[in-house]
Design a protein around this motif. Structure first.
Motif, short mmCIF file in Angstrom:
data_model
loop_
_atom_site.label_atom_id
_atom_site.label_comp_id
_atom_site.label_asym_id
_atom_site.label_seq_id
_atom_site.Cartn_x
_atom_site.Cartn_y
_atom_site.Cartn_z
N LEU A 65 -9.92 1.80 -12.56
CA LEU A 65 -8.91 2.00 -11.53
C LEU A 65 -7.52 1.91 -12.14
CD1 LEU A 65 -8.37 2.25 -8.43
CD2 LEU A 65 -8.29 -0.26 -8.41
N SER A 66 -6.64 2.84 -11.75
CA SER A 66 -5.28 2.81 -12.29
C SER A 66 -4.26 2.59 -11.16
CB SER A 66 -4.95 4.12 -13.01
OG SER A 66 -4.77 5.17 -12.07
N VAL A 67 -3.11 2.11 -11.53
CA VAL A 67 -2.02 1.92 -10.56
C VAL A 67 -1.62 3.27 -9.98
CG1 VAL A 67 0.34 1.09 -10.24
CG2 VAL A 67 -1.24 -0.17 -11.72
N ASN A 68 -1.63 4.32 -10.79
CA ASN A 68 -1.29 5.65 -10.28
C ASN A 68 -2.26 6.10 -9.21
OD1 ASN A 68 0.94 5.91 -11.91
ND2 ASN A 68 -0.17 6.95 -13.55
N GLU A 69 -3.56 5.82 -9.40
CA GLU A 69 -4.54 6.19 -8.39
C GLU A 69 -4.30 5.43 -7.08
OE1 GLU A 69 -9.35 6.83 -7.98
OE2 GLU A 69 -8.62 5.35 -9.44
N ILE A 70 -3.95 4.15 -7.19
CA ILE A 70 -3.64 3.35 -6.00
C ILE A 70 -2.41 3.93 -5.29
CG2 ILE A 70 -2.83 1.09 -5.21
CD1 ILE A 70 -4.55 -0.13 -7.48
N GLU A 71 -1.38 4.23 -6.05
CA GLU A 71 -0.16 4.76 -5.44
C GLU A 71 -0.40 6.12 -4.80
OE1 GLU A 71 4.56 4.79 -6.02
OE2 GLU A 71 3.38 4.86 -7.85
N ASP A 72 -1.16 6.99 -5.45
CA ASP A 72 -1.50 8.29 -4.86
C ASP A 72 -2.27 8.11 -3.55
OD1 ASP A 72 -0.28 9.60 -6.96
OD2 ASP A 72 -2.17 10.06 -8.00
N PHE A 73 -3.19 7.17 -3.53
CA PHE A 73 -3.95 6.89 -2.31
C PHE A 73 -3.01 6.40 -1.20
CE2 PHE A 73 -6.50 4.07 0.40
CZ PHE A 73 -7.46 4.96 0.83
N MET A 74 -2.10 5.51 -1.55
CA MET A 74 -1.15 5.02 -0.55
C MET A 74 -0.25 6.15 -0.04
SD MET A 74 0.08 1.33 -1.93
CE MET A 74 -0.95 -0.12 -1.78
N ASN A 75 0.17 7.03 -0.94
CA ASN A 75 1.02 8.16 -0.52
C ASN A 75 0.30 9.02 0.53
OD1 ASN A 75 3.16 7.47 -2.19
ND2 ASN A 75 2.48 8.80 -3.85
N ARG A 76 -1.00 9.19 0.37
CA ARG A 76 -1.76 10.05 1.28
C ARG A 76 -2.18 9.35 2.57
NH1 ARG A 76 -4.27 10.94 -3.41
NH2 ARG A 76 -6.24 10.05 -2.71
N HIS A 77 -2.44 8.03 2.52
CA HIS A 77 -3.10 7.38 3.65
C HIS A 77 -2.29 6.27 4.32
CE1 HIS A 77 -6.72 9.66 2.97
NE2 HIS A 77 -6.59 9.39 1.68
N ASP A 78 -1.13 5.95 3.84
CA ASP A 78 -0.31 4.92 4.49
C ASP A 78 0.62 5.60 5.50
OD1 ASP A 78 1.04 2.62 5.20
OD2 ASP A 78 2.29 2.60 3.40
N ALA A 79 0.04 6.07 6.60
CA ALA A 79 0.77 6.84 7.61
C ALA A 79 1.88 6.03 8.28
CB ALA A 79 -0.20 7.38 8.66
N LEU A 80 1.72 4.72 8.38
CA LEU A 80 2.72 3.89 9.04
C LEU A 80 3.82 3.42 8.09
CD1 LEU A 80 0.40 1.68 11.29
CD2 LEU A 80 1.72 3.71 11.94
N GLY A 81 3.67 3.71 6.80
CA GLY A 81 4.68 3.28 5.83
C GLY A 81 4.69 1.79 5.57
N VAL A 82 3.56 1.15 5.76
CA VAL A 82 3.45 -0.30 5.58
C VAL A 82 3.78 -0.72 4.15
CG1 VAL A 82 1.82 -2.25 5.62
CG2 VAL A 82 1.77 -0.52 7.44
#
Length: 151
Positions: free
Chosen positions: A11-28
């Motif tokens: 797992l990479s930090v970039n993969e986590i950030e990409d996932f957050m970019n796509r799925h954090d709809a509320l901007g949490v």
């Protein structure tokens, strides 16, 4: 089929950030954009401590949950705005649920079951920040009650 992955050495930090970019709809988790270096250090430390579980659909990230073990003396060193952590995140009798972000097709009860087995036995208390509710949620364990993290 969505699988739960406990060993996340790839797992990479970039993969986590990409996932957050796509799925954090509320901007949490938007503060990561203001503190990118801290965000990277934060997850490098979490991944190194193996205190993260992911859900995968094929090779695609479908969800993640990270936590840390802290005590009364260092829990105040957690800063989710600036993404800073206490020096020691592996020892303590309090579990702090750090990030929990799941796609809609991930069964949250699988996460609850995982946390009941792999986190609950080691702590007296679990707490997390409920962003939509704007409050800190806490559950202290007494006796043999089941963990109520997902409720």
């Amino acid at each position: 089929m969505i699988r739960i992955i406990e060993d996340n050495e790839d797992l990479s930090v970039n993969e986590i950030e990409d996932f957050m970019n796509r799925h954090d709809a509320l901007g949490v988790f938007d503060t990561r954009r203001f503190w990118p270096d801290n965000f990277k250090i934060h997850f490098v430390k979490i991944i190194a401590a193996n205190q993260i579980v992911t859900f995968r659909d094929e090779n695609n990230l479908a969800g993640l949950c990270s936590w840390m073990f802290v005590d009364e003396n260092n829990k105040h060193d957690i800063n989710k705005i600036r993404w800073t952590l206490p020096e020691n995140i592996e020892n303590g009798d309090i579990a702090y649920i750090d990030v929990c972000l799941l796609r809609n097709d991930v069964n949250i009860y699988r996460l609850r079951e995982f946390l009941n087995i792999n986190v609950k036995p080691f702590v007296k208390e679990v707490y997390w920040y409920n962003s939509p509710g704007g409050r800190v949620a806490r559950h202290k364990f007494k006796g043999d009650f089941s963990c109520r993290i997902a409720d």
